[in-house]
Scaffold this motif. Structure first.
Motif, mmCIF file in Angstrom:
data_model
loop_
_atom_site.group_PDB
_atom_site.id
_atom_site.type_symbol
_atom_site.label_atom_id
_atom_site.label_comp_id
_atom_site.label_asym_id
_atom_site.label_seq_id
_atom_site.Cartn_x
_atom_site.Cartn_y
_atom_site.Cartn_z
ATOM 1 N N LYS A 147 22.241 109.199 7.945
ATOM 2 C CA LYS A 147 23.162 110.288 7.628
ATOM 3 C C LYS A 147 23.629 110.185 6.172
ATOM 4 N N TYR A 148 23.794 108.957 5.700
ATOM 5 C CA TYR A 148 24.191 108.732 4.319
ATOM 6 C C TYR A 148 23.058 109.099 3.350
ATOM 7 N N LYS A 149 21.843 108.663 3.671
ATOM 8 C CA LYS A 149 20.700 108.895 2.777
ATOM 9 C C LYS A 149 20.160 110.325 2.876
ATOM 10 N N LYS A 150 20.261 110.905 4.050
ATOM 11 C CA LYS A 150 19.759 112.263 4.351
ATOM 12 C C LYS A 150 18.226 112.328 4.404
ATOM 13 N N VAL A 151 17.558 111.906 3.342
ATOM 14 C CA VAL A 151 16.095 111.891 3.312
ATOM 15 C C VAL A 151 15.646 110.500 2.862
ATOM 16 N N VAL A 152 14.687 109.931 3.593
ATOM 17 C CA VAL A 152 14.186 108.607 3.218
ATOM 18 C C VAL A 152 12.678 108.669 2.991
ATOM 19 N N SER A 153 12.211 107.774 2.147
ATOM 20 C CA SER A 153 10.778 107.661 1.879
ATOM 21 C C SER A 153 10.481 106.225 1.469
ATOM 22 N N PRO A 154 10.658 105.290 2.416
ATOM 23 C CA PRO A 154 10.482 103.874 2.069
ATOM 24 C C PRO A 154 9.043 103.556 1.665
ATOM 25 N N LYS A 155 8.920 102.491 0.887
ATOM 26 C CA LYS A 155 7.606 102.055 0.419
ATOM 27 C C LYS A 155 7.427 100.574 0.738
ATOM 28 N N LEU A 156 6.176 100.151 0.780
ATOM 29 C CA LEU A 156 5.886 98.728 0.897
ATOM 30 C C LEU A 156 6.084 98.098 -0.473
ATOM 31 N N GLU A 157 6.952 97.086 -0.535
ATOM 32 C CA GLU A 157 7.379 96.528 -1.825
ATOM 33 C C GLU A 157 6.937 95.086 -2.028
ATOM 34 N N GLY A 158 6.212 94.535 -1.068
ATOM 35 C CA GLY A 158 5.867 93.122 -1.172
ATOM 36 C C GLY A 158 6.986 92.217 -0.714
ATOM 37 N N ARG A 159 7.810 92.706 0.221
ATOM 38 C CA ARG A 159 8.925 91.886 0.716
ATOM 39 C C ARG A 159 8.429 90.713 1.573
ATOM 40 N N VAL A 160 7.526 90.994 2.493
ATOM 41 C CA VAL A 160 6.944 89.954 3.350
ATOM 42 C C VAL A 160 5.433 90.105 3.282
ATOM 43 N N VAL A 161 4.781 89.084 2.739
ATOM 44 C CA VAL A 161 3.345 89.191 2.460
ATOM 45 C C VAL A 161 2.620 87.969 3.002
ATOM 46 N N ALA A 162 1.527 88.212 3.704
ATOM 47 C CA ALA A 162 0.640 87.135 4.143
ATOM 48 C C ALA A 162 -0.472 86.994 3.122
ATOM 49 N N LYS A 163 -0.529 85.853 2.442
ATOM 50 C CA LYS A 163 -1.515 85.634 1.373
ATOM 51 C C LYS A 163 -2.806 85.051 1.943
ATOM 52 N N SER A 181 7.009 96.142 6.835
ATOM 53 C CA SER A 181 6.583 97.459 7.306
ATOM 54 C C SER A 181 7.552 98.509 6.798
ATOM 55 N N LEU A 182 7.120 99.743 6.810
ATOM 56 C CA LEU A 182 7.991 100.829 6.343
ATOM 57 C C LEU A 182 9.248 100.925 7.198
ATOM 58 N N LEU A 183 9.071 100.846 8.513
ATOM 59 C CA LEU A 183 10.231 100.957 9.386
ATOM 60 C C LEU A 183 11.093 99.703 9.311
ATOM 61 N N GLY A 184 10.449 98.557 9.187
ATOM 62 C CA GLY A 184 11.211 97.310 9.058
ATOM 63 C C GLY A 184 12.045 97.282 7.795
ATOM 64 N N ASN A 185 11.475 97.745 6.680
ATOM 65 C CA ASN A 185 12.232 97.797 5.423
ATOM 66 C C ASN A 185 13.448 98.707 5.558
ATOM 67 N N LEU A 186 13.220 99.872 6.182
ATOM 68 C CA LEU A 186 14.325 100.821 6.341
ATOM 69 C C LEU A 186 15.440 100.232 7.198
ATOM 70 N N ILE A 187 15.073 99.592 8.306
ATOM 71 C CA ILE A 187 16.095 99.045 9.208
ATOM 72 C C ILE A 187 16.875 97.920 8.540
ATOM 73 N N ALA A 188 16.181 97.028 7.831
ATOM 74 C CA ALA A 188 16.883 95.930 7.157
ATOM 75 C C ALA A 188 17.842 96.452 6.089
ATOM 76 N N ASP A 189 17.416 97.450 5.344
ATOM 77 C CA ASP A 189 18.313 98.054 4.342
ATOM 78 C C ASP A 189 19.493 98.744 5.019
ATOM 79 N N ALA A 190 19.230 99.343 6.177
ATOM 80 C CA ALA A 190 20.313 99.996 6.931
ATOM 81 C C ALA A 190 21.343 98.983 7.403
ATOM 82 N N ILE A 191 20.893 97.794 7.742
ATOM 83 C CA ILE A 191 21.821 96.749 8.197
ATOM 84 C C ILE A 191 22.743 96.323 7.052
ATOM 85 N N VAL A 192 22.181 96.180 5.858
ATOM 86 C CA VAL A 192 23.011 95.833 4.697
ATOM 87 C C VAL A 192 24.060 96.913 4.461
ATOM 88 N N TYR A 193 23.613 98.162 4.454
ATOM 89 C CA TYR A 193 24.538 99.285 4.222
ATOM 90 C C TYR A 193 25.647 99.297 5.271
#
Length: 530
Positions: free
Chosen positions: A514-530, A357-369
């Motif tokens: 605060k680091y990114k200032k503006v975000v615009s995450p996209k669905l990238e095919g990270r988790v996909v149900a086939k 999800s868009l929010l899930g992708n953002l949060i996971a990337d935030a955890i890495v950062y």
């Protein structure tokens, strides 16, 4: 002879008339003896005190709000004589108004809503069981819970397993329970250390036996079963059934009404198991359930019933002023604390329980950062879909928005896991009992939900390479998962664990924004149900 014939004819007609009239009159008399009553119910309110946009119901119109619920209930009570109102737990945790007051604001507000009794859900323990006990003791509303005990002394966590409520000659015995599986599966271990959940069926039988001769109907307020999906809309992620409640009703005799929570699974029509009616709403205060019953006046047995879920549209209801006054008081306090803008999003950040999800992708990337900012070098990050509780609308993002989306007091944790455990972990996620893991950039998981659970993963790669079962990986996550929460027991095999104590996940997300200032995450095919 003719006179005799006429006499017999008149006699026959009069006899027929009085027979029909008498039967009809008897029918009307019996109808008048039947008793009508209504049970209104909610579950899993999750602190959504204000109306909000819930895309599973409506893309444009706001729904819910505690003051709107109060107004709806009062309106029903004006129209009907015998009305009861109950909640099956999880009124804590959601928007910041609950998180930052550790539930105190919610108790204050719920006390204005006219509940006859409420039970206790897993999220009432989110800030530790001692805090939960402290806050529950502040209720003026009756609270019932029968099967949670303090290990140290063997005393019940809550000393009121049931209550008996009488209205217009109808006595209801109301028992509260918390499912044992749900208790240990969805509450972080540290929050309930020192508590014991005992078998709910055993304790139900005990208290039903104790009250059955004192009441007309037994009502159970249960919080049990499989946790709810957390998605922005639709049911394509995972079908939610009330399997545990059906089993409970089949195994325990004497339950007339079972009002259940935890699965966030509404019942447009009541489920029937033997003599038990099972009902629930789709949660978050978006609906008020309405179970209308007709009882036999002598036996008090249920003769007939209807059930419906009333969507609480903000546009159609005038908020109750008393409840709204208390909400406004607390909102003013919270808004002052959380008004800082920490970033901006160019798209609405939505959630999903079965895919990325868009929010899930953002949060996971935030955890890495955030892990990297603490000196760690994680290979990837994961977070549980069930921990992401609301969407974030397009535009400026405030502290309040972040705390509402990720409200739990979970801290950043980094640890080593074997590739074997990681594969097993993602297989559990693909089973969808607790939802998929949202993952950081570079990790790809594809799975087939039609396959048997445990063998659903069709692709699991990190930076284009298959996860090696014999390799060690550094994984960043939250301490709820690291402690085996949501059934992810693989984390318990982790090594070289680093708990960044006091660094809450919502702080990590704020720092990233605060680091990114503006975000615009996209669905990238990270988790996909086939």
């Amino acid at each position: 002879m003719r006179k005799l014939f006429r006499f017999l004819t008149v006699f026959f007609i009069l006899s027929l008339f009085f027979t029909v009239y008498g039967a009809q009159n008897k029918k009307n008399t019996n109808a008048k003896k039947n008793i009508e009553m209504t049970i209104l119910y909610t579950n899993d309110l999750h602190a959504h005190v204000d109306p909000f946009l819930f895309r599973a119901i409506d893309e444009k119109e706001k729904v819910g709000g505690f003051a709107n619920i109060t107004a709806f209930v009062k309106d029903v009570r004006k129209k009907k004589d015998t009305v009861f109102f109950f909640d099956a737990g999880d009124y804590f945790t959601g928007p910041a108004i609950s998180t930052l007051t550790e539930g105190e604001a919610i108790v204050d507000i719920v006390d204005t809503m006219g509940y006859d009794a409420v039970s206790v859900g897993n999220h009432e323990f989110d800030h530790g069981w001692k805090n939960g006990l402290e806050k529950l003791k502040k209720y003026k509303t009756p609270v019932v819970l029968s099967n949670i005990y303090i290990e140290e002394n063997g005393q019940p966590f809550w000393d009121k397993p049931y209550t008996i409520i009488e209205k217009n000659g109808i006595k209801l015995g109301v028992i509260g329970i918390h499912g044992k599986f749900a208790f240990y599966d969805t509450i972080t271990a540290n929050a309930i250390k020192g508590l014991e959940a005992r078998d709910e069926e055993e304790y139900l039988r005990k208290y039903i036996a104790e009250i059955k001769d004192k009441v007309d109907l037994v009502v159970v307020l249960a919080h049990e079963g499989t946790p709810a999906r957390q998605s922005s809309k639709g049911a394509e992620d995972v079908a939610r059934a009330l399997k545990k409640d059906i089993e409970l009703a089949g195994n325990v005799q004497g339950i007339d009404i079972l009002i259940t929570g935890h699965a966030h699974q509404g019942t447009p029509e009541a489920l029937v198991v033997g003599n038990t009616l099972i009902v629930s709403t789709d949660a978050q205060g978006t609906e008020v359930g309405e179970l209308a019953l007709v009882l036999d006046s002598k036996t008090k047995k249920v003769l007939s019933y209807t059930n419906k879920l009333n969507i609480i549209y903000d546009k159609d209801i005038t908020a109750d002023p008393e409840t709204q006054k208390v909400i406004d008081k607390w909102n003013k306090i919270i808004d002052e604390k959380t008004k800082e803008v920490v970033g901006k999003t160019e798209v609405t950040l939505t959630r999903s329980y079965g895919t990325e999800s868009l929010l899930g992708n953002l949060i996971a990337d935030a955890i890495v950062y955030s892990a990297e900012s603490k000196g760690e070098k994680p290979d990837f990050a994961v977070t549980n879909s069930g921990g992401i509780r609301t969407d974030i609308e397009k535009g400026n993002i405030t502290q309040k928005d972040i705390i509402g989306a990720f409200p739990f007091p979970n801290a950043l944790t980094v640890l080593n896991l074997s590739g074997k455990d990681i594969i097993s972990m993602f297989e559990h996620a693909a089973g969808l009992t607790n939802g998929v893991l949202q993952v950081s950039h570079g990790l790809v998981m594809e799975y087939d939900p039609a396959k048997e659970a445990g063998s659903r993963i069709t692709k699991l790669e990190l930076n284009g390479k298959k996860i090696d079962p014999n390799k060690k990986y550094r994984v960043a996550t939250n301490d709820f998962l690291a402690n085996g929460g949501d059934g992810f027991s693989q984390f318990l095999s982790g090594t070289e664990r680093n708990d960044v104590n006091g660094y809450m996940m919502y702080n990590a997300i704020m720092d990233y924004l605060k680091y990114k200032k503006v975000v615009s995450p996209k669905l990238e095919g990270r988790v996909v149900a086939k």
